[in-house]
Design an enzyme around this catalytic site. Structure first.
Site, PDB file in Angstrom:
ATOM      1  CG  ASP A 258      -1.708   1.205   1.586  1.00 15.42           C
ATOM      2  OD1 ASP A 258      -2.733   1.547   0.195  1.00 15.42           O
ATOM      3  OD2 ASP A 258      -1.824   1.645   1.618  1.00 15.42           O
ATOM      4  CD  GLU A 309      -1.750   2.324  -3.399  1.00 15.52           C
ATOM      5  OE1 GLU A 309      -2.363   3.416  -4.367  1.00 15.52           O
ATOM      6  OE2 GLU A 309      -1.778   3.070  -2.312  1.00 15.52           O
ATOM      7  CG  ASP A 362      -9.248   3.292  -0.392  1.00 16.91           C
ATOM      8  OD1 ASP A 362      -9.834   3.719   0.991  1.00 16.91           O
ATOM      9  OD2 ASP A 362      -8.307   3.804  -0.310  1.00 16.91           O
TER      10      ASP A 362
END
Length: 462
Positions: A258, A309, A362
């Site tokens: 992430d 990511e 998200d």
């Protein structure tokens, strides 16, 4: 029952395959019970070979799996009932020895949180806040049984996940995990090793993490995690990072890193600032870290089982770091509808070294996203997707259709199906679909709205 077939090897990111993004808390039970086997069977029967989840760790406050009390400990809410503690279980003793590098500190941290009514560790009395050996030993003696039971819970969660991993592997399904780049301030990790984080002499953060204003928020996102003291970590040989990666690769074949761009440069926000607007980018030693991880994991082989990511503000330096270590990036089809032809989220710009999504946890669901667009933007999307002829077939008389859906709903469903088709037919080696898009669900099924703290992480399917 499907025939047994082992999942792809951890480092095999070249095989073309598709999967579904679904956190275990979104299963009907919300737990790692028999729903998991039913879910895996559904994936296998549908031809999917990847199950992507969010971090499995234990949320600090609320439900966010990205702000946890430990980067290692799994969320105890994922199991409804734990077997009665058995101190004579030899496998449990082996687990405690193998995981001692984090398990002892986690269990001690949890009982101290209990003892001090869940106050943050940096508000504890000095002897426990700064880990005085005699004070800690008193707590170990006082809470010996509770500490053992906390470790037992983690053992049971670990054992259950290993059962799941074996079942998934026999069905040809790879488990795809998520590794948050930062950890929570009020966590066992920071309490146990404050020297690895940018804290003052009282254990308080001087700078906090986040991202500047972007697609999701005009004021940016102030995550509030502490930044690493990279010099101290480097002096220690990145031991904590190596332990963290090795542990997670015991749970997953693939790991999404992430906020990968934070390994090249991270947004530093003064701890006194209430938003993320006033901050600055600071260079980070991601190259040295990834080199150490590669050497430590697989003797210097080129392919690491990571997905970067790389959403948001991505510089050439971030892309160069990703490519140096041969890591796939990410593309989100919802981001592909603008006038810039070089937009990396447009299907024609998506290469094989990519994991393509319609949206992520998200994003709004694809149906919710389309329905929220202004009419002229909807028209633009329909133009780009070349759907006007299909829409004409859907609405011969512009009235409610026979199956109870109105025209607008049918159009939104058509957009969802088309984006799924575009993702599946892109050149990306891996395609991941959020479960909400598979079910044609709207904004009511959104998992997270970045920059907000309420009503997130609660969605379940029936």
């Amino acid at each position: 029952m499907t025939s047994k077939k082992m999942a792809v090897t951890p480092a095999d990111l070249q095989q073309r395959r598709a999967g579904v993004l679904l956190h275990p808390t979104s299963l009907p039970s919300g737990m790692l019970d028999s729903d998991v086997e039913r879910w895996l069977q559904l994936l296998a029967d549908s031809g999917f070979s990847v199950w992507q989840v969010l971090p499995l760790c234990e949320p600090q406050h609320g439900l966010s799996p990205y702000l946890c009390s430990s980067t290692f400990a799994m969320n105890t809410a994922l199991l409804a009932d734990f077997p009665h503690y058995d101190e004579n279980d030899s496998n449990f003793a082996g687990f405690c020895r193998q995981q001692q590098f984090w398990l002892d500190d986690y269990a001690l941290f949890k009982v101290l949180k209990l003892h001090f009514n869940d106050t943050c560790w940096y508000e504890w009395p000095q002897q426990w806040k700064f880990r005085d050996p005699e004070a800690l030993q008193l707590v170990r003696n006082q809470y010996e049984q509770t500490i053992a039971e906390l470790k037992w819970q983690q053992y049971q969660l670990y054992r259950r996940w290993q059962q799941i991993r074996q079942t998934a592997s026999e069905m040809g399904i790879s488990l795809f995990g998520d590794l948050p780049i930062f950890v929570g301030h009020d966590s066992a990790d920071v309490w146990a090793h404050p020297e690895w984080f940018l804290l003052d002499e009282n254990g308080m953060m001087e700078v906090v993490s986040g991202v500047p204003p972007d697609y999701f928020s005009d004021t940016g996102q102030r995550w509030g995690n502490p930044h690493y003291d990279w010099h101290a970590m480097q002096q220690d040989g990145y031991t904590w990072w190596l332990n963290r990666i090795r542990y997670h690769l015991e749970l997953f074949e693939l790991l999404r890193i992430d906020h990968f761009r934070g390994l090249e440069a991270a947004w530093m926000i003064d701890a006194s600032c209430e938003t993320a607007v006033d901050g600055h980018w600071e260079k980070m030693p991601g190259d040295a870290l990834l080199s150490t991880i590669r050497s430590g994991l697989n003797n210097g082989l080129e392919q690491l089982p990571f997905v970067a990511e790389d959403l948001g503000i991505i510089t050439p330096e971030v892309t160069a770091l990703r490519k140096k270590y041969n890591l796939p990036g990410m593309a989100i089809l919802q981001f592909g509808f603008d006038e810039f032809e070089d937009n990396p989220h447009k299907p024609q710009n998506i290469g094989e070294d990519t994991v393509v999504y319609t949206g992520t946890h998200d994003n709004d669901t694809t149906k919710g996203w389309f329905n929220s667009l202004d009419d002229h933007v909807k028209t633009y999307v329909l133009d780009k997707l070349e759907l006007h002829d299909d829409i004409h077939d859907l609405q011969p008389d512009n009235h409610v259709s026979g199956n109870g859906q109105d025209t607008a709903d049918l159009v939104a469903d058509l957009v969802v199906d088309t984006l799924i088709s575009n993702a599946m037919s892109s050149r990306a080696n891996i395609c991941i679909l959020p479960m909400q898009d598979c079910l044609h669900l709207g904004s009511e099924a959104r998992m997270n709205l970045p920059g907000t703290v309420s009503d997130n992480w609660k969605w379940k399917f029936q």
